[in-house]
Scaffold this motif. Sequence first.
Motif, PDB file in Angstrom:
ATOM      1  N   ASP A 241      26.597-113.015   5.636  1.00 26.67           N
ATOM      2  CA  ASP A 241      25.788-114.216   5.878  1.00 26.67           C
ATOM      3  C   ASP A 241      26.349-115.023   7.039  1.00 26.67           C
ATOM      4  OD1 ASP A 241      24.161-113.531   3.763  1.00 26.67           O
ATOM      5  OD2 ASP A 241      25.286-114.729   2.309  1.00 26.67           O
ATOM      6  N   LEU A 242      27.669-115.138   7.103  1.00 25.64           N
ATOM      7  CA  LEU A 242      28.288-115.893   8.189  1.00 25.64           C
ATOM      8  C   LEU A 242      28.066-115.179   9.520  1.00 25.64           C
ATOM      9  CD1 LEU A 242      30.008-118.140   9.320  1.00 25.64           C
ATOM     10  CD2 LEU A 242      32.049-116.880   8.613  1.00 25.64           C
ATOM     11  N   LEU A 243      28.232-113.857   9.546  1.00 26.31           N
ATOM     12  CA  LEU A 243      28.012-113.127  10.790  1.00 26.31           C
ATOM     13  C   LEU A 243      26.556-113.217  11.235  1.00 26.31           C
ATOM     14  CD1 LEU A 243      30.175-109.904  10.470  1.00 26.31           C
ATOM     15  CD2 LEU A 243      30.619-111.948  11.804  1.00 26.31           C
ATOM     16  N   ALA A 244      25.631-113.255  10.276  1.00 24.52           N
ATOM     17  CA  ALA A 244      24.222-113.425  10.646  1.00 24.52           C
ATOM     18  C   ALA A 244      24.001-114.783  11.306  1.00 24.52           C
ATOM     19  CB  ALA A 244      23.336-113.277   9.412  1.00 24.52           C
ATOM     20  N   ALA A 245      24.686-115.813  10.790  1.00 22.64           N
ATOM     21  CA  ALA A 245      24.573-117.143  11.399  1.00 22.64           C
ATOM     22  C   ALA A 245      25.208-117.163  12.786  1.00 22.64           C
ATOM     23  CB  ALA A 245      25.220-118.187  10.489  1.00 22.64           C
ATOM     24  N   ILE A 246      26.373-116.514  12.936  1.00 27.18           N
ATOM     25  CA  ILE A 246      27.009-116.441  14.256  1.00 27.18           C
ATOM     26  C   ILE A 246      26.136-115.661  15.221  1.00 27.18           C
ATOM     27  CG2 ILE A 246      29.005-115.540  15.503  1.00 27.18           C
ATOM     28  CD1 ILE A 246      30.714-116.106  13.068  1.00 27.18           C
ATOM     29  N   ASP A 247      25.520-114.594  14.741  1.00 28.95           N
ATOM     30  CA  ASP A 247      24.599-113.809  15.562  1.00 28.95           C
ATOM     31  C   ASP A 247      23.459-114.685  16.080  1.00 28.95           C
ATOM     32  OD1 ASP A 247      22.634-112.103  16.554  1.00 28.95           O
ATOM     33  OD2 ASP A 247      22.959-110.584  15.035  1.00 28.95           O
ATOM     34  N   GLU A 248      22.844-115.443  15.181  1.00 30.32           N
ATOM     35  CA  GLU A 248      21.743-116.316  15.596  1.00 30.32           C
ATOM     36  C   GLU A 248      22.209-117.354  16.604  1.00 30.32           C
ATOM     37  OE1 GLU A 248      18.690-119.679  13.766  1.00 30.32           O
ATOM     38  OE2 GLU A 248      20.237-118.775  12.497  1.00 30.32           O
ATOM     39  N   CYS A 249      23.406-117.908  16.362  1.00 25.67           N
ATOM     40  CA  CYS A 249      23.928-118.928  17.265  1.00 25.67           C
ATOM     41  C   CYS A 249      24.197-118.341  18.654  1.00 25.67           C
ATOM     42  CB  CYS A 249      25.200-119.529  16.675  1.00 25.67           C
ATOM     43  SG  CYS A 249      25.819-120.945  17.591  1.00 25.67           S
ATOM     44  N   CYS A 250      24.795-117.163  18.704  1.00 23.11           N
ATOM     45  CA  CYS A 250      25.044-116.517  20.004  1.00 23.11           C
ATOM     46  C   CYS A 250      23.737-116.244  20.729  1.00 23.11           C
ATOM     47  CB  CYS A 250      25.812-115.222  19.802  1.00 23.11           C
ATOM     48  SG  CYS A 250      27.524-115.441  19.248  1.00 23.11           S
ATOM     49  N   SER A 251      22.730-115.810  19.992  1.00 25.46           N
ATOM     50  CA  SER A 251      21.440-115.554  20.605  1.00 25.46           C
ATOM     51  C   SER A 251      20.839-116.836  21.168  1.00 25.46           C
ATOM     52  CB  SER A 251      20.495-114.925  19.572  1.00 25.46           C
ATOM     53  OG  SER A 251      19.243-114.627  20.139  1.00 25.46           O
ATOM     54  N   ARG A 252      20.970-117.935  20.420  1.00 31.12           N
ATOM     55  CA  ARG A 252      20.468-119.225  20.911  1.00 31.12           C
ATOM     56  C   ARG A 252      21.195-119.664  22.174  1.00 31.12           C
ATOM     57  NH1 ARG A 252      15.558-120.677  18.798  1.00 31.12           N
ATOM     58  NH2 ARG A 252      15.555-120.538  16.514  1.00 31.12           N
ATOM     59  N   LEU A 253      22.499-119.494  22.203  1.00 32.35           N
ATOM     60  CA  LEU A 253      23.272-119.929  23.361  1.00 32.35           C
ATOM     61  C   LEU A 253      22.973-119.066  24.583  1.00 32.35           C
ATOM     62  CD1 LEU A 253      26.688-120.712  21.639  1.00 32.35           C
ATOM     63  CD2 LEU A 253      25.003-122.340  22.496  1.00 32.35           C
ATOM     64  N   LEU A 254      22.808-117.770  24.379  1.00 33.32           N
ATOM     65  CA  LEU A 254      22.429-116.911  25.500  1.00 33.32           C
ATOM     66  C   LEU A 254      21.040-117.273  26.014  1.00 33.32           C
ATOM     67  CD1 LEU A 254      23.757-113.458  24.240  1.00 33.32           C
ATOM     68  CD2 LEU A 254      24.664-114.814  26.118  1.00 33.32           C
ATOM     69  N   GLY A 255      20.135-117.603  25.085  1.00 29.85           N
ATOM     70  CA  GLY A 255      18.814-118.057  25.501  1.00 29.85           C
ATOM     71  C   GLY A 255      18.877-119.375  26.257  1.00 29.85           C
ATOM     72  N   LEU A 256      19.807-120.242  25.856  1.00 30.71           N
ATOM     73  CA  LEU A 256      19.980-121.508  26.558  1.00 30.71           C
ATOM     74  C   LEU A 256      20.455-121.273  27.989  1.00 30.71           C
ATOM     75  CD1 LEU A 256      20.246-124.585  26.779  1.00 30.71           C
ATOM     76  CD2 LEU A 256      22.447-124.403  25.576  1.00 30.71           C
ATOM     77  N   VAL A 257      21.443-120.397  28.150  1.00 31.36           N
ATOM     78  CA  VAL A 257      21.947-120.101  29.498  1.00 31.36           C
ATOM     79  C   VAL A 257      20.840-119.498  30.361  1.00 31.36           C
ATOM     80  CG1 VAL A 257      23.593-118.722  30.815  1.00 31.36           C
ATOM     81  CG2 VAL A 257      24.317-119.841  28.704  1.00 31.36           C
ATOM     82  N   GLN A 258      20.074-118.591  29.777  1.00 31.55           N
ATOM     83  CA  GLN A 258      18.989-117.971  30.537  1.00 31.55           C
ATOM     84  C   GLN A 258      17.911-118.998  30.870  1.00 31.55           C
ATOM     85  OE1 GLN A 258      17.292-114.562  28.607  1.00 31.55           O
ATOM     86  NE2 GLN A 258      16.083-113.970  30.367  1.00 31.55           N
ATOM     87  N   GLY A 259      17.623-119.902  29.927  1.00 34.20           N
ATOM     88  CA  GLY A 259      16.637-120.942  30.188  1.00 34.20           C
ATOM     89  C   GLY A 259      17.051-121.871  31.308  1.00 34.20           C
ATOM     90  N   VAL A 260      18.358-122.194  31.366  1.00 35.21           N
ATOM     91  CA  VAL A 260      18.855-123.032  32.463  1.00 35.21           C
ATOM     92  C   VAL A 260      18.694-122.307  33.791  1.00 35.21           C
ATOM     93  CG1 VAL A 260      20.931-124.063  33.447  1.00 35.21           C
ATOM     94  CG2 VAL A 260      20.418-124.383  31.029  1.00 35.21           C
TER      95      VAL A 260
END
Length: 348
Positions: A223-242
């Motif tokens: 469950d924790l790794l799934a949350a970290i996975d989602e967070c990493c995906s969000r941050l990568l999307g943020l960098v790409q969005g910038v």
Amino acid sequence: MTRPGLWRRAELRLALVAGLTNGFAWISGMPFGYYATMAVIAVMADTYGGSLALGRQRVLGTIVGGLIVITFYDGLAGLPFPVGIALALGLQRLLGGLFGWKAGYKVGGMVIVMGWLVHNDQLAQWLPLRLAWTVFGVIVALLSLRLLWPATAVARSQEGWGALLRSLAPLLDGAAAAVSRPGMPVMMPALAAARRELMGLRAALPALRDELGGASRPHPALDLLAAIDECCSRLLGLVQGVQRRLPQDFTGDMQTLHLAEAELLASLARRMEQWGQALASPRGLQVQPFEPPPRWLASEALLEDPAINRMALVRLQHLAARHQLCRQAIAAVQRTERLWLERGAPLS
């Protein structure tokens, strides 16, 4: 002495264990001992969890293939040989698909073919010995992964996720520089490499699940790794969005908003560094819950200022998109930290 880059520990372990298994089978004097060596070679993956899944499939495939060949060889004796063996192999493939096997159905198919064509006059002796040697080879492979240069999915995953989190820090710092200073593009090759690393870690989750014993119920670490996975995906999307929506107006209130975004991105970068260190620590995450910088919180009021609406529509859309991505990243970080602080050590 072994030269770096020529041999890896995994290759040396495979050669050593396969050789010792083959030697033991030869000394034992029991027939068909080479199946143990074949099992060692086929089962030994990079990690214990991966080998556990392959070993389980190999044993079950051998059992199912043996039952099918025993039943079909006598039961379909009146049918032409091509029809009978085709039906047997088709049933094996159907069962392999139902069970979700990736390798077990191939082993069962080989048992059917070899039993039908080569060992049809000694099935009562050949099948039990093949199964026994296969089980022995799987056990030897699993023990070697635990005792000889241990290679576990838990350790590999912990190292991999830590490296990914640490690699996010320079990406976020680069995005902060791109937002606060014109003409500073985000490094896209590094972003693509981080995405490939994330996909590789996702592909290794089944081996980790097998190793943690999460078949009956989800393991808290997953469950924790799934949350970290989602967070990493969000941050990568943020960098790409910038990268796709770089600001162009660096005057007045717009500069204040951009500096607030940059400060938030920099604070997220420092957080990812702390997360990477926490994954390697037995104490887990030891920080206060994440809160956005004061400048970011103050900038929220500027977005409600009617004067912002007088800017060009395209720039307003870019600003809104970046802020939405920032809010999603903040929520993902806070959600992950709540779960992590409750969980303690990430993988245990």
